[in-house]
Design an enzyme around this catalytic site. Structure first.
Site, short mmCIF file in Angstrom:
data_model
loop_
_atom_site.label_atom_id
_atom_site.label_comp_id
_atom_site.label_asym_id
_atom_site.label_seq_id
_atom_site.Cartn_x
_atom_site.Cartn_y
_atom_site.Cartn_z
N SER A 99 27.27 39.02 41.29
CA SER A 99 25.97 38.36 41.42
C SER A 99 25.80 37.27 40.37
CB SER A 99 24.86 39.39 41.29
OG SER A 99 24.95 40.01 40.03
N GLU A 131 32.94 33.74 40.45
CA GLU A 131 32.65 33.53 41.86
C GLU A 131 31.37 34.31 42.15
OE1 GLU A 131 33.94 31.44 43.82
OE2 GLU A 131 35.63 30.89 42.56
N VAL A 170 24.51 38.49 36.70
CA VAL A 170 25.54 39.12 35.87
C VAL A 170 26.59 38.08 35.47
CG1 VAL A 170 27.37 40.85 35.85
CG2 VAL A 170 25.16 41.41 36.87
N GLY A 171 27.01 37.28 36.43
CA GLY A 171 28.06 36.29 36.15
C GLY A 171 27.65 35.32 35.06
N CYS A 176 30.14 37.48 50.68
CA CYS A 176 29.61 36.31 49.96
C CYS A 176 29.61 35.09 50.86
CB CYS A 176 30.44 36.05 48.72
SG CYS A 176 32.19 36.01 49.07
N ASN A 200 32.05 44.65 47.56
CA ASN A 200 32.02 44.28 48.98
C ASN A 200 33.39 43.96 49.58
OD1 ASN A 200 32.10 41.83 47.58
ND2 ASN A 200 31.08 40.75 49.24
P1 NAD Z 1 27.25 42.74 40.52
O1 NAD Z 1 27.09 41.44 39.81
O2 NAD Z 1 26.14 43.69 40.45
O3 NAD Z 1 28.54 43.52 39.99
C1 NAD Z 1 29.83 42.93 40.00
C2 NAD Z 1 30.70 43.65 38.96
O4 NAD Z 1 30.20 43.36 37.66
C3 NAD Z 1 30.69 45.18 39.08
O5 NAD Z 1 31.98 45.67 38.76
C4 NAD Z 1 29.69 45.57 38.02
O6 NAD Z 1 29.86 46.89 37.55
C5 NAD Z 1 29.99 44.57 36.93
N1 NAD Z 1 28.89 44.32 35.98
C6 NAD Z 1 27.56 44.38 36.21
N2 NAD Z 1 26.87 44.08 35.09
C7 NAD Z 1 27.80 43.79 34.13
C8 NAD Z 1 27.71 43.38 32.77
N3 NAD Z 1 26.55 43.19 32.15
N4 NAD Z 1 28.85 43.15 32.09
C9 NAD Z 1 30.06 43.29 32.69
N5 NAD Z 1 30.20 43.70 33.98
C10 NAD Z 1 29.08 43.94 34.70
O7 NAD Z 1 27.62 42.35 42.04
P2 NAD Z 1 27.85 43.32 43.28
O8 NAD Z 1 26.53 43.87 43.72
O9 NAD Z 1 28.96 44.27 42.98
O10 NAD Z 1 28.40 42.30 44.38
C11 NAD Z 1 27.59 41.53 45.22
C12 NAD Z 1 27.52 40.08 44.76
O11 NAD Z 1 28.84 39.56 44.66
C13 NAD Z 1 26.81 39.17 45.72
O12 NAD Z 1 25.97 38.30 45.02
C14 NAD Z 1 27.94 38.39 46.38
O13 NAD Z 1 27.57 37.13 46.90
C15 NAD Z 1 28.90 38.27 45.27
N6 NAD Z 1 30.24 37.99 45.78
C16 NAD Z 1 30.76 36.75 45.59
C17 NAD Z 1 32.02 36.44 46.08
C18 NAD Z 1 32.62 35.07 45.88
O14 NAD Z 1 33.84 34.95 45.98
N7 NAD Z 1 31.84 34.05 45.59
C19 NAD Z 1 32.76 37.41 46.75
C20 NAD Z 1 32.19 38.68 46.93
C21 NAD Z 1 30.93 38.97 46.41
#
Ligand code: NAD
Length: 496
Positions: free
Chosen positions: A240, A261, A243-244, A295, A163
């Protein structure tokens, strides 16, 4: 773009490689995937390496090999490279901003704005690493020099969402390398072109071999081996919650430093004494720009009962007037969602709320036409139950719910009753109510009389509760994560 990243041309479409050990290379799997424009999926932007564990292993080896020498060179030499990269990226802001809009879907103005943010981050850290890097303490011994040094950690794994496809990678990678670490960067698979642009700017600026390595591809094929690799000593993740939290467990168990984050469910409180024109404009900007895919986006408008009817009506008028369309068109205010899956998920949540009887005030209809792009009509719900799914879950789309409250105390209580705590706003002319909000709101980023989504690059960024891992990114806060402290007791040798 210098086109160095292109490892093959397939018809008129480029195939971009990984950047490992100072060179652009095809992925070891031999497989690629397509990157398409979400506003017009018939437009193929490029092919990118669908990498695997072997590519990750090679990237980590390169980063490990470079770590000692990069950590040892002068901060001024590192600053010069960062500054040069800022100039290279600044000279390409229009092109990169356009590519950002093409692959992510936010408007061209936002795409250029975000790219400019990445330039500012490079400039900021070129200066920041020339600041003091330790502290001097008094000692119980009058002859002891007692001081601390901050040193790099080593290889950092950087995993980013789609995003903010250039700003978030910049605000992780730039401080990591500024403080002497080396990096393996896994961008979101939906926005690899911005990752290529940022990597190219740093490589062309003279970053030594192995300091930054880019590996594109899927979550389990690239992200998972990166998180599990024992040589990766720190992992910084934005994305997300699910995942985090999985990454925290895996990387944490093997002793890596982890920074998360995560999501948000950000409230904007509108009190009865607020300037309603200003409040409504700010709430709409916070909720709808970037199609609500920030986010820090506003997803709950918590409004005093005495003005809720008027605020809801004004919000509805503004929602109905938003111009949705091609992000590259200057008149467009709302672009598509990033993917068909995202559009289906958000539409499904809208349908679900409607079927549960939540009052639909504006939008909510299918967004037909638009070249088959992944559009969702901006949508406003009224009289939302704060405990409902719509009041609790992050939707990550152009959807705003209005919640009615009796006073500032109830507003703050409702605002806090979610598992997230990223950003929050209040609109009021009463300094006492504003101060009460600042003190009681559980959020890492707090605005009084401005939207939830504004954040400047030189101050700490991060959330409370489930939105973060207590660490902060950007500004001076970044060095906490990307350095470790060495305490030095320096005594003269005995004279005889
Ligand atoms: P996501 O968790 O699906 O993916 C984020 C990253 O993690 C991607 O590069 C993805 O390929 C990787 N990933 C996914 N599964 C993994 C695993 N098992 N092991 C290692 N890496 C993996 O999130 P998204 O859909 O890309 O982003 C949207 C989310 O991000 C929303 O929840 C949003 O709130 C959050 N976000 C938070 C902030 C913040 O600073 N708090 C900023 C921007 C977005």
């Amino acid at each position: 773009m210098a086109n160095g990243s292109i490892v093959e041309q397939r018809g008129s479409t480029p195939v971009h490689g990984n950047f490992i050990a100072g060179a652009w290379r095809a992925g070891k799997t031999g497989e690629t995937y397509e990157n398409r424009n979400p506003a017009n999926p018939s437009e193929l932007i490029g092919h990118f390496a669908a990498s695997g564990a072997d590519d990750v292993g090679a990237a980590v080896s390169a980063a490990e090999e470079a770590a000692t020498s990069w950590g040892a060179i002068s901060a001024f030499a590192r600053a010069n490279i960062l500054y040069k990269a800022s100039e290279i990226l600044a000279s390409r802001v229009s092109e990169v901003g356009r590519d950002l809009s093409r692959e992510e879907g936010k408007t061209l103005k936002e795409g250029i704005g975000e790219t400019t943010r990445a330039v500012q981050i490079l400039r900021y850290f070129a200066g920041e690493i020339q600041q003091p890097i330790g502290e001097h303490y008094p000692s119980v011994s009058p002859t002891t020099f007692l001081f601390t040094l901050r040193e790099p950690i080593g290889v950092c794994g950087i995993i980013t969402p789609w995003n903010f496809p250039i700003a978030i990678p910049a605000w992780k990678i730039v401080p990591a390398i500024a403080f002497g670490n080396t990096v393996v960067f896994k961008p979101a698979s939906m926005t690899p072109l911005c990752a290529v642009h940022l990597t190219e700017a740093l490589a062309e600026a003279g970053l030594p071999t192995g300091v930054l390595n880019l590996v594109t591809g899927g979550a389990s094929a690239v992200g998972d081996p990166l998180v599990r690799d024992d040589r990766v000593l720190a992992v910084s993740f934005t994305g997300s919650d699910a995942v985090g939290n999985g990454i925290k467990k895996l990387a944490g168990e093997r002793g890596a430093k982890v920074q998360l984050e995560l999501g948000g469910k950000n409230p904007a409180i509108v009190l009865a004494d607020a300037n309603l024109d200003h409040a409504v404009t700010q709430v709409i900007n916070g909720a709808m720009m970037s199609s609500g895919q920030k986010c820090t986006a506003t997803s709950r408008a918590i409004v005093d009962r005495r003005v809720v009817a008027e605020v809801t009506q004004r919000l509805a008028e503004k929602v109905g007037a938003l111009r949705m369309g091609d992000p590259l068109d200057d008149a467009t205010q709302i672009g598509p969602l990033v993917s068909a899956e995202a559009a289906e998920r958000v539409t499904g949540e809208i349908d679900r709320a409607r079927s549960e009887g939540v009052a639909l005030v504006a939008g909510g209809s299918a967004a037909d036409g638009h070249n088959g792009g992944h559009f969702v009509t901006p949508t406003l719900f009224g009289d939302v139950d704060p405990g409902s799914r719509l009041g609790q879950e992050e939707l990550f789309g152009p959807v705003l719910g209005v919640i009615t409250v009796d006073d500032v105390d109830e507003a703050i209580a409702v605002a806090n009753k979610v598992r997230y705590g990223l950003s929050a706003s209040i609109f009021t002319r009463d300094i006492g109510q504003a101060m009460e909000f600042v003190q009681k709101i559980q959020a890492g980023i707090v605005h009084v009389n401005s939207e939830t989504a504004g954040a400047e690059p030189h101050v700490p960024f991060g959330g409370y509760k489930g939105s973060s891992s207590y660490s902060r990114e950007q500004g001076k806060a970044a060095r906490e994560f990307y350095t470790q402290v060495k305490t030095v007791y320096l005594d003269p040798p005995p004279s005889a």
